[in-house]
Write an enzyme that holds these catalytic residues in place. Structure first.
Site, mmCIF file in Angstrom:
data_model
loop_
_atom_site.group_PDB
_atom_site.id
_atom_site.type_symbol
_atom_site.label_atom_id
_atom_site.label_comp_id
_atom_site.label_asym_id
_atom_site.label_seq_id
_atom_site.Cartn_x
_atom_site.Cartn_y
_atom_site.Cartn_z
ATOM 1 N N SER A 65 0.791 -1.238 0.000
ATOM 2 C CA SER A 65 0.000 0.000 0.000
ATOM 3 C C SER A 65 0.822 1.286 0.000
ATOM 4 O O SER A 65 0.272 2.356 -0.258
ATOM 5 C CB SER A 65 -0.925 0.026 1.209
ATOM 6 O OG SER A 65 -2.116 -0.644 0.900
ATOM 7 N N LYS A 68 0.568 3.301 -3.015
ATOM 8 C CA LYS A 68 -0.632 4.105 -3.293
ATOM 9 C C LYS A 68 -0.342 5.608 -3.254
ATOM 10 O O LYS A 68 -0.960 6.394 -3.965
ATOM 11 C CB LYS A 68 -1.733 3.766 -2.275
ATOM 12 C CG LYS A 68 -2.279 2.346 -2.418
ATOM 13 C CD LYS A 68 -3.181 1.972 -1.254
ATOM 14 C CE LYS A 68 -3.743 0.556 -1.403
ATOM 15 N NZ LYS A 68 -4.458 0.088 -0.210
ATOM 16 N N TYR A 192 -2.242 -3.219 -10.965
ATOM 17 C CA TYR A 192 -2.290 -2.913 -9.533
ATOM 18 C C TYR A 192 -1.386 -3.854 -8.729
ATOM 19 O O TYR A 192 -0.666 -3.428 -7.823
ATOM 20 C CB TYR A 192 -3.739 -3.009 -9.045
ATOM 21 C CG TYR A 192 -3.901 -2.849 -7.548
ATOM 22 C CD1 TYR A 192 -3.843 -1.588 -6.955
ATOM 23 C CD2 TYR A 192 -4.115 -3.950 -6.722
ATOM 24 C CE1 TYR A 192 -3.984 -1.434 -5.580
ATOM 25 C CE2 TYR A 192 -4.266 -3.809 -5.352
ATOM 26 C CZ TYR A 192 -4.198 -2.551 -4.782
ATOM 27 O OH TYR A 192 -4.335 -2.400 -3.425
ATOM 28 N N TYR A 244 -4.044 3.171 7.749
ATOM 29 C CA TYR A 244 -5.311 2.429 7.768
ATOM 30 C C TYR A 244 -6.253 3.049 8.806
ATOM 31 O O TYR A 244 -6.183 4.257 9.073
ATOM 32 C CB TYR A 244 -5.069 0.943 8.071
ATOM 33 C CG TYR A 244 -4.080 0.265 7.152
ATOM 34 C CD1 TYR A 244 -4.286 0.218 5.781
ATOM 35 C CD2 TYR A 244 -2.949 -0.348 7.652
ATOM 36 C CE1 TYR A 244 -3.388 -0.430 4.944
ATOM 37 C CE2 TYR A 244 -2.053 -1.001 6.819
ATOM 38 C CZ TYR A 244 -2.277 -1.030 5.472
ATOM 39 O OH TYR A 244 -1.387 -1.674 4.647
ATOM 40 N N VAL A 262 1.090 -3.818 3.797
ATOM 41 C CA VAL A 262 0.980 -5.109 4.493
ATOM 42 C C VAL A 262 2.236 -5.983 4.387
ATOM 43 O O VAL A 262 2.318 -7.024 5.025
ATOM 44 C CB VAL A 262 -0.250 -5.925 4.035
ATOM 45 C CG1 VAL A 262 -1.537 -5.271 4.468
ATOM 46 C CG2 VAL A 262 -0.223 -6.186 2.538
HETATM 47 N N1 GLU Z 1 -1.656 -5.352 -2.397
HETATM 48 C C1 GLU Z 1 -2.361 -5.242 -1.165
HETATM 49 C C2 GLU Z 1 -3.857 -5.344 -1.353
HETATM 50 O O1 GLU Z 1 -4.385 -4.787 -2.234
HETATM 51 C C3 GLU Z 1 -1.989 -3.955 -0.501
HETATM 52 C C4 GLU Z 1 -2.656 -3.802 0.815
HETATM 53 C C5 GLU Z 1 -1.892 -3.006 1.791
HETATM 54 O O2 GLU Z 1 -0.664 -2.982 1.811
HETATM 55 O O3 GLU Z 1 -2.575 -2.366 2.594
HETATM 56 O O4 GLU Z 1 -4.531 -6.005 -0.639
#
Ligand code: GLU
Length: 308
Positions: A65, A68, A192, A244, A262
């Protein structure tokens, strides 16, 4: 600068490391189940070019994430605020990062923010390119400017997530139904999962954090890759939604713009001061690096880095 030194950092890492035993490795991406739960490393990149580290700071890991934030900066540069924020909102959510609940209940069904999966999928959908390779190459070359080193993705991790990303597929179809995502969903998932599998080490990650701290400009050369206003938007999302549904507690206990993934990575960005890259794959129940958060708590308290 701020009297950080290697010995002190090493002490903090060793103080934080035992917290790893209270957490768990991420299990829904099969390829990440084999990480070493005790790993903990940090790099700090100051805007004067000085650089500190402790732990195995050169060990590569996937951004998950954390990517992002970089994808958001990239599409804001490519499309501008109006278009991007017609597809994704600006509000935090109290729900987990992969929740579908508010897509249904929060009219007009727009993803709440670009740091949760639904919003991030809408953002990735905006990356321009002729095909998957072209889109990935453009994104990777943007990331490479921020790290000042060539960027690739971990194919095993990306394939592993692609094969098991049923929840993310559901989010995509929901978003497509309401017009927040266009095109082929498998293509979007492929891009993604590559983006999330972007690989770097703590040193690179600290450098990316430093570019955001420095209003989008390279701390060494002064060259600007991200307009100041876009760097500001990204840092604001990091504060309100970066950790989060524990972003509020993190703002109180640590108080710096940060984004976790994660895989156990955390990118911190102390405005006007430094970028921080952390890797510690043992996660708490929310999905944040358990020892990484402890380390940031101690570090930011010791050096008084909270922005509040
Ligand atoms: N690739 C993970 C997902 O989409 C990233 C989630 C994360 O790191 O919060 O679930």
């Amino acid at each position: 600068m701020d009297q950080v030194n290697k010995e002190e950092l090493m002490k903090l890492v060793e103080k934080a490391r035992p917290y790893s035993t209270n957490g768990k490795l991420i299990d829904y991406i099969p390829a990440l189940r084999t990480e070493n739960i005790d790993d903990l490393a940090i790099s700090i990149y100051f805007l004067d070019g000085s650089f500190y580290y402790a732990g195995d700071y050169l060990k590569p890991f996937t951004l998950q994430s954390i990517s992002k934030v970089i994808a958001l900066a990239y599409v804001l540069i490519e499309h501008g605020e109006e278009q991007v924020f017609s597809k994704v909102g600006m509000e935090p959510t109290g729900d987990p990062f992969n929740s579908i609940a508010k897509l249904e209940t929060n009219k007009p069904n727009k993803p709440l923010n670009p740091m949760i999966n639904a919003g991030a999928l809408a953002v990735t959908n905006l990356i321009i390119g002729k095909n998957l390779e072209d889109k990935w190459n453009r994104f990777a070359s943007f990331v490479g400017k921020l790290t000042k080193s060539p960027i690739s993705y971990n194919q095993t991790v990306s394939n592993s997530e692609f094969e098991t990303a049923f929840l993310n597929r559901s989010l995509c179809y929901f978003l497509k139904q309401y017009g927040y995502v266009q095109g082929d969903i498998e293509d979007l998932l492929a891009l993604y999962t590559r983006q999330c599998a972007t690989e770097m080490n703590c040193k690179d990650l600290a450098r990316v954090g430093a570019v955001f701290s420095n209003d989008g400009c390279d701390p060494n050369t002064g060259e600007c890759y991200i307009p100041k206003n876009i760097a500001r938007i990204c840092k604001t999302f990091m504060v309100t939604c970066g950790m989060y549904n524990a972003s509020g507690e993190f703002a109180i206990k640590v108080g710096i713009p940060a984004k976790s993934g994660v895989s156990g990575g955390i990118m911190g960005s102390v405005p006007g001061k430094c970028g921080i890259g952390i890797y510690g794959p043992s996660l708490n129940e929310i999905g944040n690096s358990i020892a990484g958060i402890k380390l940031l708590e101690m570090l930011c308290e010791k050096y008084d880095w909270s922005i509040f």
